[in-house]
Structure formats: C-alpha cells, structure tokens
Design a protein around this motif. Structure first.
Motif, mmCIF file in Angstrom:
data_model
loop_
_atom_site.group_PDB
_atom_site.id
_atom_site.type_symbol
_atom_site.label_atom_id
_atom_site.label_comp_id
_atom_site.label_asym_id
_atom_site.label_seq_id
_atom_site.Cartn_x
_atom_site.Cartn_y
_atom_site.Cartn_z
ATOM 1 N N PRO A 37 37.548 13.007 114.633
ATOM 2 C CA PRO A 37 36.256 12.224 114.905
ATOM 3 C C PRO A 37 35.718 13.093 116.206
ATOM 4 O O PRO A 37 34.575 13.078 116.583
ATOM 5 C CB PRO A 37 36.860 10.942 115.069
ATOM 6 N N TYR A 38 36.498 13.499 116.956
ATOM 7 C CA TYR A 38 36.366 14.067 118.283
ATOM 8 C C TYR A 38 35.465 15.372 118.111
ATOM 9 O O TYR A 38 34.454 15.432 118.461
ATOM 10 C CB TYR A 38 37.532 14.358 119.175
ATOM 11 N N THR A 39 36.090 16.047 117.315
ATOM 12 C CA THR A 39 35.454 17.497 116.682
ATOM 13 C C THR A 39 33.932 17.166 116.130
ATOM 14 O O THR A 39 33.037 17.787 116.383
ATOM 15 C CB THR A 39 36.250 18.054 115.844
ATOM 16 N N ALA A 275 24.838 25.182 120.097
ATOM 17 C CA ALA A 275 26.087 25.085 119.777
ATOM 18 C C ALA A 275 27.023 25.662 121.203
ATOM 19 O O ALA A 275 27.786 25.104 121.411
ATOM 20 C CB ALA A 275 26.551 25.656 118.602
ATOM 21 N N LEU A 276 26.545 26.711 121.559
ATOM 22 C CA LEU A 276 27.388 27.483 122.537
ATOM 23 C C LEU A 276 27.330 26.576 123.960
ATOM 24 O O LEU A 276 28.262 26.386 124.507
ATOM 25 C CB LEU A 276 26.867 29.169 122.911
ATOM 26 N N ILE A 277 26.192 26.208 124.286
ATOM 27 C CA ILE A 277 25.886 25.601 125.601
ATOM 28 C C ILE A 277 26.697 24.070 125.477
ATOM 29 O O ILE A 277 27.143 23.460 126.309
ATOM 30 C CB ILE A 277 24.810 25.447 126.323
ATOM 31 N N THR A 278 26.849 23.443 124.211
ATOM 32 C CA THR A 278 27.273 22.264 124.122
ATOM 33 C C THR A 278 28.626 22.311 124.050
ATOM 34 O O THR A 278 29.726 21.638 124.362
ATOM 35 C CB THR A 278 26.787 21.510 122.559
ATOM 36 N N GLU A 282 33.914 22.047 126.713
ATOM 37 C CA GLU A 282 35.051 21.974 126.011
ATOM 38 C C GLU A 282 36.152 22.907 126.165
ATOM 39 O O GLU A 282 37.363 22.605 126.086
ATOM 40 C CB GLU A 282 34.686 21.455 124.783
ATOM 41 N N TRP A 283 35.586 23.856 126.309
ATOM 42 C CA TRP A 283 36.684 25.192 126.210
ATOM 43 C C TRP A 283 37.113 25.514 127.322
ATOM 44 O O TRP A 283 38.173 26.037 127.673
ATOM 45 C CB TRP A 283 35.618 26.466 125.708
ATOM 46 N N LEU A 286 37.556 23.753 133.966
ATOM 47 C CA LEU A 286 36.864 23.991 135.262
ATOM 48 C C LEU A 286 35.600 23.612 135.032
ATOM 49 O O LEU A 286 34.834 23.516 136.225
ATOM 50 C CB LEU A 286 37.417 25.331 135.606
ATOM 51 N N PHE A 287 35.074 23.804 133.882
ATOM 52 C CA PHE A 287 33.453 23.710 133.648
ATOM 53 C C PHE A 287 32.930 22.325 134.088
ATOM 54 O O PHE A 287 31.758 22.421 134.668
ATOM 55 C CB PHE A 287 33.171 23.859 132.116
ATOM 56 N N GLU A 288 33.578 21.335 134.111
ATOM 57 C CA GLU A 288 33.190 19.971 134.322
ATOM 58 C C GLU A 288 32.718 19.910 135.740
ATOM 59 O O GLU A 288 31.392 19.461 136.033
ATOM 60 C CB GLU A 288 34.324 19.034 134.302
#
Lengths: 332, 254
Positions: A37-39, A275-278, A282-283, A286-288
């Motif tokens: 469900p998360y994906t 897709a990429l920016i969304t 997640e990848w 440190l992005f947060e």
C-alpha cells in the motif's frame, strides 16, 4: 506494400495510441506485481501530480508562458471540494465539477489581465496570486480550518463502491491521469497544438500565421488551471485531510521543476518529471531537510545544460544527431 | 488588391514613414526597394498588423485592415516571410510548414482534445498539402528533420513553403534571398517565378537588384520614409532620384 512495410506504417501512424495503450496495460497489471500500500500510495501521488504537470506543461512548454502560482489552483480545487462536500454537503463528483468550473472562471479573470504581462512580470503576478491564496487559507479559519487544516473529507465513491484504499484509488487516479494524458496528447497533435508551439517559439511569427496569441494564452491558462483544480479535488478526497502547506509557493515551484525536469513541450516528459520529483525524497533520507536545495540545484543544472528540460533536451540532441547522420549519408 | 493610402508611422515624433501610397495589383509582383533605413521593414510591419500606423489606411480587397490585429490580417489571406527567418527550430520541417495552415486547422481547443474523426481526416488532408508544398521546394526528403539542423538556404525555402502552403491571396516576402549565395539566389528566384506563374500576388522586399529587375512588374522605391519613385523596373532604373538615393549625390561623384 509488403506486409512488413504495412506493419511499420501502422506502427508509425498509431504510435501515440500504441504508447498510451502500452502504458495503460502496464498500469493495469502494476498492482498485481506491487501491492504494497505504501508504494501504491506513492504512485497514486504521482498520478495526481501528473495531472497538474500536464496542464502546466501546456502553459509553460507549449504556450511559452510561466506560472509560479499553480499550487493556488491546485489548492482551490482541494479546498473547494472539501468545503462543498463537508460544509455544504454536496455530492463529491458534482462538487468536483462545480469547483473546476469556478476555478476556470477565476483563471479567466486572473488570466486576462495577467497574460498581458510577460516573463518576470508574469512570474511575479502568478507568485502574488499564490501568496494571496495561501494567506486566505491561513486567515479565513472558519471556512478553511486555518493553519491546522481541514479534516474529514470523504472518499470518492460510485454508488456503494468507495475509493477508500490504495488499490481502488490506483485505478481511479491513474484512469483519470491517463485520460488527461490522452486529451493533452490529442491537443498537441492538432492544429491548435501547432499554433501553441509556434507561440512558444515566436509570438510575432505565430500571429503572422493566424494564431490569436492573446486568446490562445488565456485558453491554455484556463485549461491548465482546470486540470490543477481536478487534481486538487482528487488530492483532497484521497487523503481526507488538507492543510495550507500543501498549496504554498514552494509547491508551485516544485510543479514548475517537474515541468522542467520532464521537458518543456513534452507531454510524456510531464509524467517522468512528476514521477521523479515525487519519488526523489523517498530515495534519499537527507532530502527531507534539504529538499528545496536539491530541487533548486537540479533546476539550475538542467537549465544550464539543457534549457529545454531534461527529457526534451536529450531527445532534441538525439534527433539532431540522427538528422546530421542522415545528412552525411545523403551527401556521402 | 492591396492599397496603401497616405500611410505614416512615427516613432516618438520621428517619422519612419510619411504619406506612402501605392497599390499592389493581383497576379503581379510588386517590389519594394530602398536603401537601408528607408522604412521598408516598418512598412511591412504596418501592413501585417505588427505595428499600428500613425495615420493613413491599408486596404485589402477594399476593406480597411490597418486597425486589425496581426492574426486577423493573416486570416484575411496575407502570408509573410521574415527577413531574419522565424522558423520554429524544435518542430520538424513538416510541422513548420503545417503551421502555415493554422487558419484552416480549426481553433477549438475542446474539439482538438477530443480528436473527433472529422478533425483526424482534416489533419490528414493538411499533411498531404504540406508534403506537396515541401516537394515543390525540393524538401520532401527532409520532412521529418528538426528544422534547426537545416542549412540556411533550406530554411529559407521552408519559410517559403510555409508562406505559400495555405494559398494566400497575397504573399509578403521580406528579403527572401538575403544571405544566400549566387546559386541559392537563382534557385529561390526560380521558385518565385513559379509562384508568379501560378497566379500568386507577391510583394517583394529585396536588396538584390538583379532579382528585382528580373521578377517585378512594378517597383516602388522608398527613401527616408518617403516614396520617391514607382513604375516598371526599366523606368525606375533610369529615374535620377533613385540613382541619387542609391549612389549618393550625382554632382558630388561626377
């Protein structure tokens, strides 16, 4: 013609339709392969973003304008649906349509004066619009719930079939995203779409060819606002909760970054950019914290090296190389 | 067909054109010549709605068009090419020519998004016409190339194809052979000749005197924003004011 030639001709003639069919089939079986469900929640968010980015790409990439305020239309859709359903008890599909109509009207009223501006001025005007909208969301708290957000938005449903889990939402959201994709692809393959490409290339030349440049800009602006509004309504019903932070100016710039990454003037690229920016956050954990830095950095790099955008820029390079190669073969 | 009546244009008090009048006759080639800065580009911009004339009128088939917007004038049947090429580099050669058929392609965004059968058929017809136009200019084999990679001479021909594909009643050509070598100039000259033979009406703005003298039925000479002469190529060539404008003061050089 031999059978092989006939086959190749068929492919060439229907390549857009075949690509859309292939993507639809892929999305149809995707939940069978990946049912976490998360994906699915993430890919659903991609679908919502894609609907906004498709419209915005028509405005930026085809009509050659800039908007730093599309999160406002996205938010109008979301809050409009929320208020219409919860506060006024309207049917959610009806609310979505009414709100989209209302947003079209707002975009028309904003667009007619604002689209007399160009470049930086248009960017500032749309940015201002987003600021005003964000402030209203925060301040008008009896209606919007203020900074703490708006709770309890019902799921969409058809009869007793409620779109209340990720799997059901997957089919609904991607169905609508594919529909938007198809409509946008049709538009750019038409005479109207060529007129828009001309407009992005050179306004004087476009007018000399019979394109009503001012009207065309306003029309595309309204169309992109309506798509953003529908996506906003879907966003509200999907999550059941919305807050002003989802519709601030940084969301607007993220939407523009999605357009740029995907490629200005590339409908398919819009899907990729969304897709990429969304998915990026997640990848990388440190992005947060440094999300805006990384997004900004990507934007600067793309604009420096491939001003047409990532996918469009690469495709253009490829097409030019292919043509050069053929030119050599002809002369050799 | 096209008549200019006392057309004037001032830029902040500076007259760029004053009281220019002449007429373009159907089926003929009218050439507009004059030294640099004579006001030729201003004139063509006033005729096509890019600029609004300060006073005077432009009549096209009897109707005043000087107050119309550029796209409305285009829809009346006036096509143009540009001095410094305005092709769309990212579109294919074929799509560039197809933009010349914008007026016929339909303008409803909703219809375009639904791609109804009648639009698909129309689109197919327009493509065939665009391909024919490309063939006429010898570019048929480059239809799917991006316009950006074409050689300069080819780009000029794509622009001609784009300007003629919609069968406009009047074609304004802004320096169609500027920057071309002798062979390319001859080729474009040949194509303009064919256009004229096919019955097109042309208004040609050009520096290349050989081309003008060979092609034009009527020559109009501008200097410093004023019409100083008009007539057949032979008449204009003998006109002392024209010689003066082009070669400087006769006494001084004598």
């Amino acid at each position: 013609m031999t059978d092989r030639q006939k086959f190749l001709y068929f492919i060439a003639l229907h390549r857009t339709g075949l690509w859309v069919t292939a993507l639809s089939l892929l999305l149809l079986v995707f939940p069978l392969v990946e049912n976490n469900p998360y994906t699915l929640g993430l890919t659903n968010l991609i679908a919502i973003h894609a609907i906004v980015v498709l419209g915005l790409n028509l405005f930026i990439g085809y009509a050659g304008q800039i908007s730093l305020g599309h999160a406002a239309f996205f938010g109008l859709g979301a809050y409009g649906s929320a208020i219409a359903c919860v506060t006024f008890g309207l049917d959610s599909w009806l609310a979505m349509l009414l709100v989209a109509g209302l947003v079209a009207l707002v975009a028309l009223l904003v667009g007619i004066p604002a689209l007399r501006l160009t470049g930086h001025y248009l960017a500032m005007a749309t940015l201002g619009l987003n600021f005003v909208f964000h402030t209203i969301l925060l301040q008008w708290d009896q209606m919007t719930g203020g900074p703490s957000g708006f709770y309890g938005i019902p799921s969409l449903s058809l009869g007793s079939f409620a779109f209340d889990d990720e799997l059901r939402l997957h089919y609904l959201l991607w169905g609508l995203a594919l529909l938007s994709l198809l409509l946008c692809l049709n538009l750019v393959r038409s005479g109207v779409g060529r007129g828009l490409s001309a407009l992005a290339g050179d306004e004087i030349a476009a007018a000399a060819l019979g394109v009503d440049t001012r009207r065309a800009k306003v029309k595309v602006f309204v169309l992109s606002a309506v798509l953003a509004s529908v996506a906003g309504s879907l966003f509200a019903h999907t999550y059941g909760f919305i807050s002003p932070d989802s519709f601030g100016i940084f969301v607007s710039t993220d939407l523009v970054i999605m357009v740029v990454i995907g490629g200005m003037g590339s409908i398919w690229g819009s899907l990729f950019g969304a897709a990429l920016i969304t998915l990026l956050p997640e990848w990388m954990d440190l992005f947060e914290t440094y999300k805006d830095f990384v997004h900004g950095g990507i934007l600067v790099l793309v604009l420096m090296f491939l001003p047409q955008g990532l996918i469009t820029g690469l495709l253009d390079l490829l097409r030019v190389q292919l043509a050069r190669l053929r030119q050599k073969n002809v002369t050799a | 067909m096209l008549r200019l009546e006392q057309l004037s244009k001032n830029f902040g008090g500076l007259p760029a054109l004053s009281q220019v009048s002449f007429e373009v006759f159907p089926g003929q080639v009218t050439a507009l010549i004059g030294p640099n800065g004579a006001g030729k580009s201003t004139l063509i911009n006033c005729m096509t709605g890019v600029l609004q004339p300060s006073s005077g009128r432009v009549l096209f088939r009897g109707a005043a068009i000087s107050s119309l917007a550029a796209h409305q004038i285009a829809r009346c049947g006036i096509a143009r090419t540009f001095q410094n090429l305005k092709l769309f580099p990212r579109l294919s050669v074929l799509d560039n020519v197809l933009t010349g058929l914008t007026c016929e392609a339909g303008s409803s965004m909703v219809m375009a998004m639904l791609r109804l059968p009648y639009l698909r058929h129309r689109e197919r017809r327009l493509r065939l016409r665009a391909l024919e136009a490309l063939d006429r200019f010898g570019l048929g084999d480059k239809a799917d190339w991006p316009a950006a990679v074409l050689a300069y001479g080819d780009k000029k021909r794509v622009e001609l194809a784009r300007a003629t594909v919609g069968n406009p009643q009047l074609i304004l050509l802004d320096e169609p052979v500027a920057g071309l070598n002798a062979a390319e100039t001859a080729a474009v000259g040949e194509q303009l000749h064919l256009l004229r033979r096919a019955g097109h009406t042309l208004l040609l703005i050009e520096h290349d005197m050989d081309l003008v003298m060979k092609l034009a039925d009527q020559v109009v000479v501008l200097d410093s924003g004023q019409k100083i002469a008009s007539g057949t190529p032979a008449e204009v060539r003998r006109n002392p004011r024209v010689l003066e404008a082009y070669l400087g003061c006769m006494e001084a050089t004598a």
